[in-house]
Design an enzyme around this catalytic site. Sequence first.
Site, PDB file in Angstrom:
ATOM      1  N   SER A  47      67.660 -12.039 -24.558  1.00 10.48           N
ATOM      2  CA  SER A  47      66.264 -11.840 -24.468  1.00 10.48           C
ATOM      3  C   SER A  47      65.581 -11.997 -25.952  1.00 10.48           C
ATOM      4  CB  SER A  47      65.910 -10.592 -24.012  1.00 10.48           C
ATOM      5  OG  SER A  47      66.840  -9.482 -24.337  1.00 10.48           O
ATOM      6  N   ASP A  79      78.920  -8.944 -23.566  1.00  7.16           N
ATOM      7  CA  ASP A  79      78.494  -7.717 -23.641  1.00  7.16           C
ATOM      8  C   ASP A  79      78.115  -7.537 -22.152  1.00  7.16           C
ATOM      9  OD1 ASP A  79      77.599  -5.062 -23.646  1.00  7.16           O
ATOM     10  OD2 ASP A  79      76.058  -5.347 -25.242  1.00  7.16           O
ATOM     11  N   ASN A 135      80.301  -0.334 -22.519  1.00 13.52           N
ATOM     12  CA  ASN A 135      80.404   1.272 -22.852  1.00 13.52           C
ATOM     13  C   ASN A 135      81.110   1.948 -21.880  1.00 13.52           C
ATOM     14  OD1 ASN A 135      78.968   1.571 -20.550  1.00 13.52           O
ATOM     15  ND2 ASN A 135      76.953   1.549 -21.720  1.00 13.52           N
ATOM     16  N   PHE A 167      80.681   3.740 -19.140  1.00 11.83           N
ATOM     17  CA  PHE A 167      80.344   3.442 -17.778  1.00 11.83           C
ATOM     18  C   PHE A 167      80.531   2.303 -17.292  1.00 11.83           C
ATOM     19  CE2 PHE A 167      76.591   2.163 -14.687  1.00 11.83           C
ATOM     20  CZ  PHE A 167      77.180   2.879 -13.826  1.00 11.83           C
ATOM     21  N   GLU A 168      80.258   1.137 -18.034  1.00 12.05           N
ATOM     22  CA  GLU A 168      80.560  -0.144 -17.878  1.00 12.05           C
ATOM     23  C   GLU A 168      82.034  -0.612 -17.531  1.00 12.05           C
ATOM     24  OE1 GLU A 168      76.359  -1.623 -19.855  1.00 12.05           O
ATOM     25  OE2 GLU A 168      78.398  -1.779 -20.994  1.00 12.05           O
ATOM     26  N   SER A 183      81.073   2.971 -26.739  1.00 16.12           N
ATOM     27  CA  SER A 183      80.865   4.276 -26.614  1.00 16.12           C
ATOM     28  C   SER A 183      81.567   5.144 -25.390  1.00 16.12           C
ATOM     29  CB  SER A 183      79.234   4.584 -26.901  1.00 16.12           C
ATOM     30  OG  SER A 183      78.816   4.265 -25.573  1.00 16.12           O
ATOM     31  N   THR A 190      70.728  -1.956 -30.772  1.00  9.95           N
ATOM     32  CA  THR A 190      71.947  -1.914 -31.516  1.00  9.95           C
ATOM     33  C   THR A 190      73.079  -2.322 -30.708  1.00  9.95           C
ATOM     34  OG1 THR A 190      71.859   0.314 -30.326  1.00  9.95           O
ATOM     35  CG2 THR A 190      71.180   0.428 -32.612  1.00  9.95           C
ATOM     36  N   ASP A 192      73.263  -5.061 -29.172  1.00  5.19           N
ATOM     37  CA  ASP A 192      73.204  -6.764 -29.310  1.00  5.19           C
ATOM     38  C   ASP A 192      73.644  -7.152 -30.502  1.00  5.19           C
ATOM     39  OD1 ASP A 192      71.750  -6.657 -26.717  1.00  5.19           O
ATOM     40  OD2 ASP A 192      69.998  -6.140 -27.614  1.00  5.19           O
TER      41      ASP A 192
END
Length: 306
Positions: free
Chosen positions: A10, A111, A144, A146-147, A181, A227, A229
């Site tokens: 973006s 990402d 992260n 969760f992903e 993270s 951050t 990105d």
Amino acid sequence: MECRVLSIQSHVVRGYVGNKSATFPLQVLGFEVDSINSVQFSNHTGYAHWKGQVLTAEELNVLYEGIKLNKVNHYDYILTGYSRDTSFLETVVDMIQELKKVNPSLVYVCDPVMGDHGAMYVPEKLLPVYKNKIVPLADILTPNQFEAEILTGRKINTKADAIEVMDLLHEMGPDTVVLTSTDLLSKLGEQFLVALGSQKIIKPDGTITSQKICLDIPKVDAVFVGTGDLFAAMLLAWTHLHPKDLKAACEKTASVMHHVIKRTMTYANEMAGPGKKPSPAQLELRMVQSKADIENPATVVEATVL
């Protein structure tokens, strides 16, 4: 050798997110960056107001056709971040497959932005596209916790779980995985965030091993945008400069992050005044002011090899 990156992310008029977060730092480190802006917004969506346009899959294809017609479609790296449209993502998949045929040694840094803290902030129908099409093409993946969990279907409660999840992600495609993270407790205490990385290494005799590392990153009490990105862009740069040393690449990446965030925090607090909470505008990353730190970061985050 000139190194050229195609970054599909973006764009914001004001501030730093997506391509605005990735382009300047990569250019400072000597990379040529070609940007395709998946959206063009006035500012990031954390502000009270935002306006703008979204690039459709068809429009993405038109831009890509132009690049192909002029035979300037040779890339060393592709970088992708936030996307919320399945057809756009499918077009990106087709592009990456083609570009990997043009340059078989092309490295795709992905990402897989889908959510955080147990909740998805993109439509759920994107998950199977990431899982079955994007991740198998990726060479470097920066989810992260969760992903990583939703991509593998495994929960992370311990460091051993995290190692297992990274190995499962390797099996899905990427040779380098960094969990940017996690909710794991740091050995340095609650003021630190735990990130983990794993890099598959093929030895001269053909056997495969992996280097696994752990980072304890100082926490900051504020919400920053862009951050993630910046992290993916810096990991691209520093793994290029340290191709067989994930420890060094992650230390440099995390140190850049630390310097930029610290400078931003200091500025935001000064602008807001004593006891006042900084606004989204005041918390925009101090990117240009951090040029020297991006080029040559003093190592403030040490990684341990697991």
